[in-house]
Scaffold this active site. Structure first.
Site, PDB file in Angstrom:
ATOM      1  N   HIS A 219       3.806   8.935   6.868  1.00  0.00           N
ATOM      2  CA  HIS A 219       3.913   7.482   7.007  1.00  0.00           C
ATOM      3  C   HIS A 219       4.350   6.882   5.670  1.00  0.00           C
ATOM      4  O   HIS A 219       3.672   7.071   4.663  1.00  0.00           O
ATOM      5  CB  HIS A 219       2.571   6.881   7.421  1.00  0.00           C
ATOM      6  CG  HIS A 219       2.178   7.216   8.827  1.00  0.00           C
ATOM      7  ND1 HIS A 219       0.890   7.553   9.196  1.00  0.00           N
ATOM      8  CD2 HIS A 219       2.909   7.262   9.970  1.00  0.00           C
ATOM      9  CE1 HIS A 219       0.855   7.780  10.495  1.00  0.00           C
ATOM     10  NE2 HIS A 219       2.064   7.616  10.982  1.00  0.00           N
TER      11      HIS A 219
ATOM     12  N   TYR B 116       0.055   8.734   2.242  1.00  0.00           N
ATOM     13  CA  TYR B 116      -0.756   9.944   2.084  1.00  0.00           C
ATOM     14  C   TYR B 116      -1.108  10.610   3.419  1.00  0.00           C
ATOM     15  O   TYR B 116      -2.225  11.072   3.613  1.00  0.00           O
ATOM     16  CB  TYR B 116      -2.050   9.642   1.306  1.00  0.00           C
ATOM     17  CG  TYR B 116      -1.873   8.720   0.129  1.00  0.00           C
ATOM     18  CD1 TYR B 116      -0.955   9.024  -0.894  1.00  0.00           C
ATOM     19  CD2 TYR B 116      -2.586   7.533   0.020  1.00  0.00           C
ATOM     20  CE1 TYR B 116      -0.785   8.185  -1.982  1.00  0.00           C
ATOM     21  CE2 TYR B 116      -2.420   6.676  -1.069  1.00  0.00           C
ATOM     22  CZ  TYR B 116      -1.512   7.013  -2.060  1.00  0.00           C
ATOM     23  OH  TYR B 116      -1.342   6.173  -3.125  1.00  0.00           O
ATOM     24  N   HIS B 117      -0.124  10.701   4.325  1.00  0.00           N
ATOM     25  CA  HIS B 117      -0.381  11.282   5.644  1.00  0.00           C
ATOM     26  C   HIS B 117       0.588  12.411   5.983  1.00  0.00           C
ATOM     27  O   HIS B 117       1.160  12.423   7.074  1.00  0.00           O
ATOM     28  CB  HIS B 117      -0.283  10.200   6.734  1.00  0.00           C
ATOM     29  CG  HIS B 117      -1.289   9.116   6.625  1.00  0.00           C
ATOM     30  ND1 HIS B 117      -1.155   7.900   7.282  1.00  0.00           N
ATOM     31  CD2 HIS B 117      -2.461   9.042   5.943  1.00  0.00           C
ATOM     32  CE1 HIS B 117      -2.194   7.127   6.999  1.00  0.00           C
ATOM     33  NE2 HIS B 117      -2.999   7.796   6.189  1.00  0.00           N
ATOM     34  N   PRO B 118       0.804  13.400   5.136  1.00  0.00           N
ATOM     35  CA  PRO B 118       1.723  14.478   5.505  1.00  0.00           C
ATOM     36  C   PRO B 118       1.161  15.315   6.659  1.00  0.00           C
ATOM     37  O   PRO B 118      -0.030  15.655   6.671  1.00  0.00           O
ATOM     38  CB  PRO B 118       1.843  15.305   4.221  1.00  0.00           C
ATOM     39  CG  PRO B 118       0.575  15.033   3.472  1.00  0.00           C
ATOM     40  CD  PRO B 118       0.224  13.604   3.789  1.00  0.00           C
TER      41      PRO B 118
END
Length: 540
Positions: free
Chosen positions: A301, A474-476
């Protein structure tokens, strides 16, 4: 075998690699049977840093090499060639020990879509029991929430005028109020809930691992850096890892489970010779099992941060005033309330970027403060931040090792804004943010759009602003995706295709990123994986 005789650490039924959001859950659930021996390996250290447990402590733990892997992406043309810092937890609890504490599950349709792609057992109705199993919901039990789990989920302990104005402004633009975006529907505006209890962070390590460590059949090893998976033919038999300067082997009689995250899990697979053959050959790794999807399908994101200066006071004023800052510390010490209990954001909005969409495609995170990035300190003026991200980006990136050395960080190529649809949504999202800022509840207190600034007006200029002023949220995910197609890495039971005794259970298995923050879904994945392992192995 003689080569390894002097460096065998031990033999276990299960080895779990990574004590993060999902790994701590797996360690807990698998060790419930006292006859089962579980080894949990964590490359980071113990969660003893006091800032881990203070909710706002992510300002101190992100970008801190003692707790953060401190990854950096490759230059990305979609964001003007910039390189972004990608914090990932290197500590017990993984990223749940340094994230923003926000508890979001995603949309019901996310999981129904996973099932429709051929992933049996992953529809919303089938994963909901696992969300409820983990949860201890402070509001009480209902059809969507549980109260018997170890993960504390509670309301924010902080309210500020600017947040109330933001909520009202969103409603004035037609966005409905919704006090529970994890309930019947996601769409709407309301206050986030957080994984916290009585003013303290509730990480996966605190919720799941700490109680389980009392069991003699669970062995935890910190500062244990995994080098590779041991393979005998197409059977995973254990892990080679480093600990206190020694290379050691641990044997798994049943299964190895990778829970090292969307960067770590594909890196370990590739270092073990599992991946795309030409890429492995190019970095000097012998291909033990061709699996071209390892490291591909990377999704994240991307947040576009808008900062508005205000004439009403925000948390910037409290933090920048020495006396008030001392008061904030005293308030937290005495009552566990106040600004130090702040999650990464206060207010969410889930809505559509344009008319005609069937469900929300963008999410807002509103903070009653502003800063260039965590750790830099807040701005020296009154302001708030309204960041907005596309929930289901079309752009796809990749994770690829650069060499056979497991200590060398892999290449991270997000390929942000490489899809035309993502560019369109980025432009429309900025327009939605500006409409909210111009609503009656906010317009009187906003003095200036500080970032990106009103000089960006045309669609071309707004896209330029999105490329310039965006950051990861911070959503890999999705680099070991679940599925049945040629690029899938695991099946619907999370077993690595073509390898016996090896699973992946973390955010990397998501075939498509969820519509929201990823910590709660990662914990759910850990819960469901544990049950599937028990079922497949015949545990009762």
């Amino acid at each position: 075998m003689s080569l390894y005789q002097n460096r065998v650490f031990g033999e276990f039924d299960y080895i779990v690699v990574g004590a993060g959001s999902a790994g701590c859950v797996l360690a807990n659930r698998l060790s419930e049977d006292p006859a089962i021996r579980v080894l949990l390996l964590e490359a980071g250290g113990r969660d003893w840093n006091p800032w881990i447990h203070v909710p706002v402590g992510y300002f101190k733990t992100m970008h801190n090499p003692a707790t953060d892997w401190c990854y950096v992406t490759d230059p990305d043309q979609g964001i003007d060639g910039r390189r972004l810092q990608w914090p990932r937890g290197k500590v017990l609890g993984g990223s749940s020990s340094l994230n923003g504490l926000l508890y979001i599950r995603g949309q019901h349709q996310d999981y129904d879509d996973w099932a429709a792609l051929g992933n049996e057992g992953w529809s919303f109705d089938e994963v909901l029991p696992y969300f409820k199993k983990s949860e201890c919901q402070s509001r009480g039990e209902d059809a969507y929430h549980g109260v018997d789990g170890p993960l504390k989920v509670s309301d924010l302990r902080l309210r500020r005028e600017i947040a109330e104005r933001f909520i009202e402004a969103a409603r004035q633009t037609g966005i409905p109020a919704n006090p529970d975006c994890n309930g019947e529907r996601q769409e709407g505006v309301g206050y986030f809930q957080q994984t916290a209890h009585k003013g303290l962070r509730c990480s996966s390590a605190k919720a799941f691992l700490r109680p389980a460590l009392k069991r003699p059949n669970l062995t935890l090893l910190t500062h244990a850096h995994t080098r590779r998976i041991l393979l005998e033919g197409k059977q995973a038999t254990g892990i080679e890892f480093e600990h206190k300067g020694k290379r050691l082997l641990a044997r798994a009689t049943r299964e190895v489970v990778l829970s090292a995250g969307a960067i770590g899990s594909p890196q370990i697979l590739q270092c073990s010779g599992i991946g795309e053959p030409e890429h492995l050959a190019s970095v000097g790794v012998d291909c033990r099992h061709p699996l071209p999807g390892v490291g591909e399908n990377l999704q994240d994101h991307l947040q576009i941060r808008l900062v508005f200066k205000t004439r009403c006071r925000t948390l910037n004023d409290e933090v920048n005033n020495t006396l008030k800052k001392m008061g904030v510390g005293m308030q937290y010490a005495l009552s566990r309330t106040g600004p130090l209990t702040l999650a990464a954001s206060q207010v969410y909005i889930f809505t559509q970027s344009r008319d005609g969409l069937s469900r929300p495609d963008i999410q807002f995170h509103m903070q009653p403060l502003s800063a260039d990035k965590p750790g830099d300190g807040v701005h020296p003026f009154s302001a708030f931040t309204a960041s907005v991200c596309q929930l289901r980006p079309h752009s796809r990136g990749r994770i690829r090792i650069r060499s056979a050395d497991p200590h060398q960080y892999p290449s991270i190529q997000p390929n942000y804004l490489s899809a035309e649809e993502d560019c369109r949504v980025a432009v429309d999202a900025i327009k939605v943010a500006r409409r909210i800022a111009e609503a009656d509840a906010l317009r009187p207190v906003i003095t200036d759009e500080y970032v990106p600034g009103r000089q960006y007006q045309s669609d071309e200029e707004l896209l330029q602003a999105a490329r310039r002023f965006s950051q990861t949220i911070y959503h890999p995910t999705s680099t070991c995706k679940m599925g049945q197609d040629d690029m899938a890495v695991v099946d619907s039971r999370l077993r690595v295709h073509g390898i016996t005794g090896l699973r992946v259970a973390d955010a990397s298995i998501m075939p498509v990123i969820v519509s929201g923050n990823t910590n709660a879904p990662s914990i759910m994945i850990g819960e469901k994986a544990a049950d599937m392992i028990k079922e497949d192995q015949g545990h009762h």
